[in-house]
Design a protein around this motif. Structure first.
Motif: not given
Lengths: 162, 180
Positions: A23-30, B120-123, B140-145
């Motif tokens: 999943n492209k969510s980075n797991g971090m939150h503000e 996600q932690r591993k990523l 910039m590419k993967y998350f922000e597209n």
């Protein structure tokens, strides 16, 4: 754009099958309401900066170390100059008769033309022992001797001319 | 709230700079925050950097010329500030980059704002293991597209180099995920 994204996704599937499934969510939150408060915080900071009196760049704290270094360098430079000036080179005027006679003679600090200084030094300095030369008597000639000497010299020169 | 265009915001800076600044922050704060946060990991660090970025934008907005887009100009400032922050952190603490990476990785484990699952932690740890600029390009590419052309404008690099860098970082991350 859509086509481009599909190509990229397909390419990602091929080269990184594990990554493409995450999943492209980075797991971090503000923190909660962070984005609601941020504009007013930044606004406040900008207003505070506008009110702050501008410090002339000369007094900017980040230059303090440089200024201190320059002041220290100047201080030590002046100190060295003062010390050098105190160690004036020995001249006829300031040389002390207490200096060793060896140094006095070897360093040839006597002006060749200043005969009186030489005689004075020789008479005052007891360390110099020149018993065989009666220099004082030779130097202090009376006026008649000098006139006779000059006449003799003049005669000699005239003879040579003829 | 209807979103103002960049041109409208720039025009507003001439008449009502405070209002224009608040509009600009509201429009770009999330993009800028996540761009920074993915690099510095810690929220407090990201918060400091983000505030500095917007202050810098506010100070220099009069120097902005329409040669580039406002969006890429903001991203360029954000990127420079982030890289400077990471560099200063390394210089200030006299620690080599490898230790900064360790420190960032430990923040992912400790960060109470990290609510992702194990993969996600591993990523995130795999991304932290990348060199700083590769990490930036990957994010910039993967998350922000972000399009390669825009990235090239922001980072001052050619599209080809960016594509190669992204490809390489994807392979490295895939390898890390396979091995861990």
């Amino acid at each position: 754009m859509f086509v481009e994204n599909n190509i990229e996704k397909e390419s990602l599937n091929n080269i990184a099958p594990i990554l493409s499934k995450i999943n492209k969510s980075n797991g971090m939150h503000e923190p909660d309401e962070y984005f609601e408060q941020l504009p007013s915080i930044i606004q406040q900071k900008c207003n505070d900066l506008q009110k702050e009196p501008k410090i002339p760049s000369f007094f900017n704290p980040k230059y303090v170390i440089r200024y201190v270094m320059v002041v220290l360098l100047l201080f030590f430079g002046i100190l060295v100059l003062i010390r050098n000036n105190n160690d004036e080179p020995k001249t006829n005027k300031n040389i002390s008769y207490n200096d060793s006679s060896q140094d006095f003679i070897q360093n040839a600090n006597i002006d060749d033309d200043d005969e009186s200084l030489l005689t004075e030094a020789l008479t005052n300095n007891s360390e110099i022992d020149i018993p065989s030369i009666n220099l004082i008597d030779d130097i202090y000639l009376n006026t008649d001797d000098i006139i006779n000497y000059l006449i003799d010299e003049s005669d000699d020169n005239n003879e040579n001319e003829f | 709230m209807s979103e103002f265009s960049d041109e409208e915001i720039l025009d507003l800076f001439k008449d009502n700079p405070n209002y224009a600044l608040s509009l600009l922050v509201k429009k770009y704060q999330k993009q800028v925050y996540w761009h920074v946060r993915r690099m510095v990991i810690d929220h407090d660090d990201a918060n400091d950097v983000v505030q500095n970025i917007f202050i810098k934008i506010w100070r220099n907005i009069n120097n902005f010329r329409n040669e580039s887009r406002l969006y890429t100009w903001i991203y360029r400032i954000a990127t420079n500030e982030t890289l400077t922050f990471l560099k200063q952190k390394r210089t200030f603490l006299f620690i080599p980059m490898i230790n900064v990476e360790k420190e960032l990785a430990s923040k992912i484990d400790d960060d109470h704002f990290f609510k992702g699952d194990e993969i996600q932690r591993k990523l995130q740890k795999a991304i932290i293991g990348l060199p700083k600029k590769q990490r930036l390009i990957f994010n910039m590419k993967y998350f922000e597209n972000i399009k390669y052309e825009d990235m090239a404008e922001i980072l001052g690099t050619s599209v080809g180099a960016l594509k190669a860098s992204y490809h390489l970082s994807v392979k490295k991350i895939e390898k890390y995920l396979k091995e861990n």
